[in-house]
Design a protein around this motif. Structure first.
Motif, mmCIF file in Angstrom:
data_model
loop_
_atom_site.group_PDB
_atom_site.id
_atom_site.type_symbol
_atom_site.label_atom_id
_atom_site.label_comp_id
_atom_site.label_asym_id
_atom_site.label_seq_id
_atom_site.Cartn_x
_atom_site.Cartn_y
_atom_site.Cartn_z
ATOM 1 N N ARG A 1 8.888 -1.170 -21.196
ATOM 2 C CA ARG A 1 8.777 -1.616 -19.918
ATOM 3 C C ARG A 1 9.048 -0.330 -18.825
ATOM 4 N NH1 ARG A 1 12.758 -3.402 -16.277
ATOM 5 N NH2 ARG A 1 11.999 -4.937 -14.624
ATOM 6 N N ASP A 2 9.892 0.478 -19.092
ATOM 7 C CA ASP A 2 9.934 1.538 -18.151
ATOM 8 C C ASP A 2 9.063 2.546 -17.877
ATOM 9 O OD1 ASP A 2 12.057 0.083 -16.997
ATOM 10 O OD2 ASP A 2 13.653 1.165 -18.499
ATOM 11 N N THR A 3 8.224 2.536 -19.252
ATOM 12 C CA THR A 3 7.124 4.028 -19.345
ATOM 13 C C THR A 3 5.921 3.560 -19.455
ATOM 14 O OG1 THR A 3 7.507 3.711 -21.764
ATOM 15 C CG2 THR A 3 9.172 5.142 -20.507
ATOM 16 N N ALA A 4 5.786 2.155 -19.646
ATOM 17 C CA ALA A 4 4.422 1.757 -19.568
ATOM 18 C C ALA A 4 3.621 1.938 -18.180
ATOM 19 C CB ALA A 4 4.089 0.334 -20.116
ATOM 20 N N TYR A 5 2.150 2.021 -18.224
ATOM 21 C CA TYR A 5 1.466 2.194 -16.842
ATOM 22 C C TYR A 5 1.557 0.833 -16.179
ATOM 23 C CZ TYR A 5 -2.535 2.404 -13.880
ATOM 24 O OH TYR A 5 -3.403 2.269 -12.935
ATOM 25 N N SER A 6 1.608 -0.145 -16.779
ATOM 26 C CA SER A 6 1.641 -1.587 -16.115
ATOM 27 C C SER A 6 2.987 -1.542 -15.364
ATOM 28 C CB SER A 6 1.621 -2.759 -17.093
ATOM 29 O OG SER A 6 2.523 -2.542 -18.076
ATOM 30 N N GLY A 7 4.075 -0.754 -15.510
ATOM 31 C CA GLY A 7 5.259 -0.953 -14.951
ATOM 32 C C GLY A 7 5.490 -0.019 -13.586
ATOM 33 N N ILE A 8 4.116 0.641 -13.206
ATOM 34 C CA ILE A 8 4.067 1.808 -12.272
ATOM 35 C C ILE A 8 4.508 1.092 -10.774
ATOM 36 C CG2 ILE A 8 2.432 2.897 -10.670
ATOM 37 C CD1 ILE A 8 1.513 4.537 -13.048
ATOM 38 N N THR A 9 4.003 0.001 -10.707
ATOM 39 C CA THR A 9 4.021 -1.146 -9.501
ATOM 40 C C THR A 9 5.666 -1.519 -9.349
ATOM 41 O OG1 THR A 9 2.041 -1.903 -9.451
ATOM 42 C CG2 THR A 9 3.444 -3.079 -8.140
ATOM 43 N N ASP A 10 6.328 -1.762 -10.464
ATOM 44 C CA ASP A 10 7.690 -1.819 -10.446
ATOM 45 C C ASP A 10 8.519 -0.785 -9.906
ATOM 46 O OD1 ASP A 10 7.312 -4.676 -10.976
ATOM 47 O OD2 ASP A 10 7.447 -4.241 -13.176
ATOM 48 N N ASN B 1 8.265 -0.067 -6.242
ATOM 49 C CA ASN B 1 8.885 -1.194 -5.278
ATOM 50 C C ASN B 1 10.411 -0.889 -5.703
ATOM 51 O OD1 ASN B 1 6.630 -2.228 -4.258
ATOM 52 N ND2 ASN B 1 6.509 -3.644 -6.189
ATOM 53 N N GLU B 2 10.995 -0.395 -6.714
ATOM 54 C CA GLU B 2 12.346 -0.152 -7.150
ATOM 55 C C GLU B 2 12.847 0.958 -6.943
ATOM 56 O OE1 GLU B 2 13.141 -1.972 -10.834
ATOM 57 O OE2 GLU B 2 11.796 -3.741 -10.541
ATOM 58 N N TYR B 3 12.041 1.918 -7.101
ATOM 59 C CA TYR B 3 12.791 3.464 -7.217
ATOM 60 C C TYR B 3 12.506 4.180 -6.084
ATOM 61 C CZ TYR B 3 14.594 2.042 -11.388
ATOM 62 O OH TYR B 3 15.529 1.299 -12.516
ATOM 63 N N CYS B 4 11.300 3.944 -5.334
ATOM 64 C CA CYS B 4 10.702 4.773 -4.416
ATOM 65 C C CYS B 4 11.091 4.324 -2.855
ATOM 66 C CB CYS B 4 9.151 4.713 -4.575
ATOM 67 S SG CYS B 4 8.581 5.582 -5.826
ATOM 68 N N ASN B 5 10.976 5.278 -2.027
ATOM 69 C CA ASN B 5 11.321 4.974 -0.587
ATOM 70 C C ASN B 5 10.339 4.011 -0.216
ATOM 71 O OD1 ASN B 5 13.678 6.487 -0.272
ATOM 72 N ND2 ASN B 5 12.539 8.277 0.460
ATOM 73 N N PHE B 6 10.530 2.780 0.756
ATOM 74 C CA PHE B 6 9.813 1.974 1.146
ATOM 75 C C PHE B 6 8.779 2.508 1.889
ATOM 76 C CE2 PHE B 6 8.213 -1.351 4.170
ATOM 77 C CZ PHE B 6 7.983 -2.453 3.465
ATOM 78 N N GLY B 7 7.511 2.078 1.529
ATOM 79 C CA GLY B 7 6.146 2.805 2.229
ATOM 80 C C GLY B 7 6.044 4.087 1.975
ATOM 81 N N CYS B 8 6.521 4.837 0.998
ATOM 82 C CA CYS B 8 6.331 5.973 0.910
ATOM 83 C C CYS B 8 4.979 6.488 0.320
ATOM 84 C CB CYS B 8 7.360 6.572 -0.114
ATOM 85 S SG CYS B 8 7.096 6.364 -1.968
ATOM 86 N N ALA B 9 4.379 7.433 0.689
ATOM 87 C CA ALA B 9 3.316 8.022 0.221
ATOM 88 C C ALA B 9 3.406 8.505 -1.251
ATOM 89 C CB ALA B 9 2.945 9.457 0.904
ATOM 90 N N TYR B 10 2.371 8.063 -2.174
ATOM 91 C CA TYR B 10 2.312 8.552 -3.520
ATOM 92 C C TYR B 10 0.799 8.596 -4.079
ATOM 93 C CZ TYR B 10 1.184 3.509 -4.487
ATOM 94 O OH TYR B 10 0.792 2.279 -4.350
ATOM 95 N N PHE B 11 0.977 9.245 -5.295
ATOM 96 C CA PHE B 11 -0.373 9.332 -5.836
ATOM 97 C C PHE B 11 -0.213 9.051 -7.347
ATOM 98 C CE2 PHE B 11 1.448 13.750 -5.705
ATOM 99 C CZ PHE B 11 1.467 14.239 -7.143
ATOM 100 N N VAL B 12 -1.270 8.738 -7.885
ATOM 101 C CA VAL B 12 -1.258 8.732 -9.570
ATOM 102 C C VAL B 12 -2.232 9.149 -9.944
ATOM 103 C CG1 VAL B 12 -1.618 6.792 -11.192
ATOM 104 C CG2 VAL B 12 -0.383 6.346 -9.259
ATOM 105 N N LEU B 13 -2.120 10.291 -11.139
ATOM 106 C CA LEU B 13 -2.961 11.076 -11.824
ATOM 107 C C LEU B 13 -3.030 10.512 -13.156
ATOM 108 C CD1 LEU B 13 -1.655 14.651 -11.170
ATOM 109 C CD2 LEU B 13 -3.569 13.505 -10.042
#
Length: 123
Positions: free
Chosen positions: A65-74, A77-89
């Motif tokens: 659950r914590d390492t699968a790609y499908s968990g990126i949105t979670d 939402n849970e660990y990043c600053n609200f509205g922060c800039a991010y990228f996915v490679l």
């Protein structure tokens, strides 16, 4: 075409660039070979610092659950600053590309970026 990033003998494709988060130099400085084993790398910005985390493809035998790609949105939402800039490679496969791209994909600038582990001398 999305940028291709080469680092540590691996090639990645920028599949999401939310709020123009992608910074090749910051990524080069923060990258660690620990990330080599992951199929996806997310980079998020908080307090002007880049944080990197790896994720595995959903059907990977070691994915949970914590390492699968499908968990990126979670994770966002849970660990990043609200509205922060991010990228996915996404790691590019040799024979074919395996894509589980997000529905709200925002692509980068379309330029190819090559990162090397050693600095080049300028003329």
């Amino acid at each position: 075409m999305d940028p291709l990033i080469q680092i540590g003998g691996r090639t990645y494709e920028l599949i999401q660039n939310y709020r123009e988060a992608w910074d090749p130099e910051a990524f080069k400085q923060r990258y660690s070979e620990v990330l080599d084993r992951y199929d996806y790398i997310i980079g998020d910005w908080g307090y002007e610092k880049l944080r990197l985390k790896g994720f595995l493809r959903d059907n990977h035998p070691k994915a949970n659950r914590d390492t699968a790609y499908s968990g990126i949105t979670d994770y966002i939402n849970e660990y990043c600053n609200f509205g922060c800039a991010y990228f996915v490679l996404q790691k590019v496969k040799d024979n074919h590309k395996e894509k589980d791209t997000p529905k709200d994909k925002e692509s980068g600038s379309g330029k190819s970026v090559q990162l090397q582990e050693t600095e080049t001398a300028s003329e």
